[in-house]
Design a protein around this motif. Structure first.
Motif, short mmCIF file in Angstrom:
data_model
loop_
_atom_site.label_atom_id
_atom_site.label_comp_id
_atom_site.label_asym_id
_atom_site.label_seq_id
_atom_site.Cartn_x
_atom_site.Cartn_y
_atom_site.Cartn_z
N PHE A 70 -27.06 45.15 -14.60
CA PHE A 70 -28.07 45.02 -13.55
C PHE A 70 -29.18 45.98 -13.94
O PHE A 70 -29.05 47.19 -13.80
CB PHE A 70 -27.49 45.42 -12.18
N SER A 125 -28.84 40.26 -8.19
CA SER A 125 -28.21 39.96 -6.91
C SER A 125 -29.24 39.47 -5.91
O SER A 125 -30.33 40.04 -5.78
CB SER A 125 -27.51 41.21 -6.35
N ARG A 159 -15.72 40.28 -4.07
CA ARG A 159 -16.28 39.38 -5.06
C ARG A 159 -15.37 38.21 -5.35
O ARG A 159 -14.17 38.40 -5.55
CB ARG A 159 -16.52 40.13 -6.36
N VAL A 213 -24.65 36.58 -7.18
CA VAL A 213 -24.86 37.37 -8.40
C VAL A 213 -25.14 36.37 -9.52
O VAL A 213 -24.26 35.61 -9.92
CB VAL A 213 -23.63 38.23 -8.73
#
Length: 665
Positions: free
Chosen positions: A565, A582, A617, A634
């Motif tokens: 990220f 995200s 998740r 995501v």
């Protein structure tokens, strides 16, 4: 003649490695492998190990260290808290079992001294085997588990007077009252002297030794105290084991208890294994076959007579039929202290060969059957007590009546589980907790929390808890095996359910992920990470550097953070490289209520790496997943495709076109 001592040791070590490994493979206790090894190698079979007196003396040290460990576990506070079960049920079980087997011996007929010895031997059950099996099944805090452990605690204490009684029985019958009085007086005097004199001295003495900061010195001192006190009691005409027990009891209340327990473990296990080898060497297989009907008779008496007495005691004291049956099944076997007593009785010639061999054989067989009985104690109780089965179904019905939907199942309601419940409650997420501590369950239910007593590894309980429509399952156990057992059942019932589990440190992550965990949170690693980040801040590192280090650390350990990220201004980054991104879905997001496959995000050059709900998740989400408010997508792709996909997910086709038109102008 040549000395074959070294060859004997080599043979014993080789046989121990092979037999213990085989026992582990089939999940039998090591004690069984040692007993069988002694039978095979002893003078009555292959005769590879001579039945030498010096080997017996060495094996006695195993009993010394076993009794020392029992002394370390002696907690006055624990006995006071469990006094009704320990001194009530425990004393009743030992006394009634001993008297019953004495009566059976007199009917055969055998001498009353042999009957007393047999009663004491067969009153013992296997502490090590039962506690281990109950812990593996998460039953130590159940009602039958607490009954069994309480009775076992009293049995361990009852060994001390039996070790005094058996040598006294070997003397003249006319002198028996005098011998018992003298032995008892010596034991009380030794106990008082050692406690009164030893208690004030032992802690300062160990503190002085520990201050030298030498592991070798600490170990030498530990051996000195243990064997020294054992020698004192033996010199007083008592047993080595009594002195070792007192030594352990003196150290139990010091700050060095856990270090001592860790240091002594290897000595205890190896020497105790040698002791059980010598017990196995006492078994004469041809004689055992000759007395096979008597072996089977004694085995039946151990199972049904001893187990029946436990059932009667539990019923008389107010426990329901199913709990009494489970307690009886768990305790219906011989124990390691029974072998200690039978060895002593054999040395004192209190058991003739025609009695010794059948009893030894029956004790061995009972311990072979014990793991199976403990494993299926619940099924046996439900088979024999239909009412207990109905009670169990009522417990399940209480869970089913909650009728929860979109909830989180919390397995284990200790401090970690309760903290998770508080967070879920604050966010308005329903939860259902399962725990095996009846006191905790009762108190939490009284406070209005959704918690029920039960073993989360049971299929029927997880089904009743609504695993079929739960959002996630959280397992807070500190034991990897217990967690893996629950995961196996949960994933069998619902393979796609998100699962978050607790681990002690990151060394357990691979095992738990292999067991099916979606996320593993190592508490030691997280604590160390926070300590390290605060240390960096305190010594002057900038906050941005610390946060970047924390992020990189988590990326390396959690699947949730694996991938990159990227930030917007970190130097040295290739801003055109693919990355993770995200997107949080608010109340007005275009994608709300739509299936993931209908969005066709792949055509926009991105891949859906995960869908997160309430911090959980879901890996490789199904195209049929319908998106909801609060979900986090995501995505993985180039910066341009991620920007295009974000507009579409949040605003849809028309607003995306309008946005592009404004850019063109």
């Amino acid at each position: 003649m040549p000395d074959h001592s070294l060859l004997t040791v080599v043979v014993l070590l080789a046989a121990a490695v092979l037999t213990v490994a085989a026992a582990r493979k089939v999940r039998l206790p090591p004690i069984i492998s040692y007993l069988l090894m002694g039978m095979l190698l002893g003078p009555h079979a292959l005769a590879l190990v001579p039945d030498e007196e010096r080997m017996r003396h060495l094996a006695e040290f195993g009993v010394v260290f076993l009794m020392f460990s029992i002394g370390l576990e002696f907690s006055l506070a624990q006995f006071i808290r469990m006094r009704r079960l320990v001194f009530g049920l425990g004393s009743a079980q030992v006394v009634l079992t001993a008297i019953t087997f004495l009566g059976v011996a007199l009917l055969i007929p055998l001498s009353w001294r042999t009957g007393v010895v047999l009663g004491g031997i067969l009153a013992m059950s296997s502490t090590a085997m039962v506690v281990r099996a109950l812990a593996d099944r998460l039953e130590t805090q159940s009602r039958h588990g607490r009954i069994a452990i309480s009775i076992l605690l009293f049995q361990d204490l009852a060994v001390i007077p039996l070790l005094i009684l058996i040598p006294a029985l070997a003397g003249s019958p006319r002198e028996l009252p005098h011998d018992l009085a003298i032995a008892g007086a010596k034991a009380v005097l030794a106990l008082l002297l050692l406690v009164v004199i030893g208690r004030p001295l032992v802690s300062p003495w160990f503190e002085w030794v520990a201050a030298r900061k030498s592991n070798e010195l600490f170990m030498l001192n530990l051996l000195l105290v243990t064997l020294g006190l054992a020698w004192i009691t033996e010199a007083a005409g008592l047993s080595l084991a009594l002195g070792a027990f007192i030594a352990g009891m003196l150290l139990a209340e010091t700050a060095y208890r856990y270090q001592v327990e860790a240091d002594i473990a290897s000595f205890r296990d190896i020497l105790l294994g040698l002791f059980f080898v010598t017990i196995g060497m006492m078994v004469d297989v041809p004689v055992l076959i000759e007395y096979l009907p008597w072996v089977l008779l004694v085995l039946v008496l151990i199972f049904f007579l001893k187990g029946g007495l436990v059932w009667i005691i539990c019923r008389v004291t107010g426990f329901e039929n199913g709990v009494a049956l489970r307690s009886a099944v768990v305790l219906a076997q011989a124990g390691e202290f029974g072998f200690v007593l039978i060895s002593l009785a054999s040395q004192k010639n209190l058991l003739p060969p025609g009695v010794l061999q059948p009893v030894l054989g029956a004790m061995l067989l009972s311990m072979l059957f014990a793991p199976v009985l403990v494993q299926y104690n619940g099924a046996i109780a439900r088979l024999l007590a239909p009412g207990y089965r109905n009670r169990r179904q009522q417990d399940l019905e209480e869970v089913r009546q909650q009728d929860l939907r979109e909830h989180v199942i919390i397995c284990g309601y200790g401090r970690v589980g309760q903290s998770i419940a508080r967070v879920l409650e604050d966010e308005g997420v329903p939860y259902l907790a399962l725990d095996l501590d009846p006191t905790r369950v009762r108190q939490a239910q009284a406070a209005g929390e959704t918690i029920f007593y039960g073993d989360a590894s049971r299929r029927d309980l997880l089904e009743a808890a609504g695993i079929g429509h739960a959002r996630a399952i959280v397992i807070t156990y500190g034991n990897v095996q217990e967690t893996a057992r629950v995961l196996a059942v949960a994933k069998e019932l619902r393979p796609q359910i998100p699962s978050v589990v607790r681990a002690h440190d990151d060394s357990q992550m691979a095992a738990l992920e292999a067991a099916g965990a979606d996320e593993v949170i190592p508490e030691v690693t997280e604590g160390a990470l926070m300590l390290a980040s605060q240390t960096l801040l305190q010594i002057g590192f900038p906050l941005s550097t610390v946060l970047r280090r924390v992020r990189r650390f988590r990326q390396e350990r959690y699947s949730l953070f694996r991938g990159n990220f990227w930030g917007g201004s970190a130097p040295g980054e290739d801003q055109e490289s693919p990355r993770l991104y995200s997107i949080a879905l608010g109340e007005t997001a275009y994608a709300l209520g739509r299936r993931l496959g209908d969005l066709e995000l792949e055509k926009r050059g991105v891949q859906v790496a995960a869908v997160r709900r309430f911090g959980i998740r879901g890996r490789e989400p199904s195209p049929e997943t319908r998106l909801r408010r609060g979900d986090v997508l995501v995505l993985f792709g180039s910066p341009e495709s991620l920007t295009d996909s974000e507009r579409f997910v949040l605003h849809g086709e028309q607003e995306e076109k309008d946005a592009k038109g404004v850019e063109a102008v």
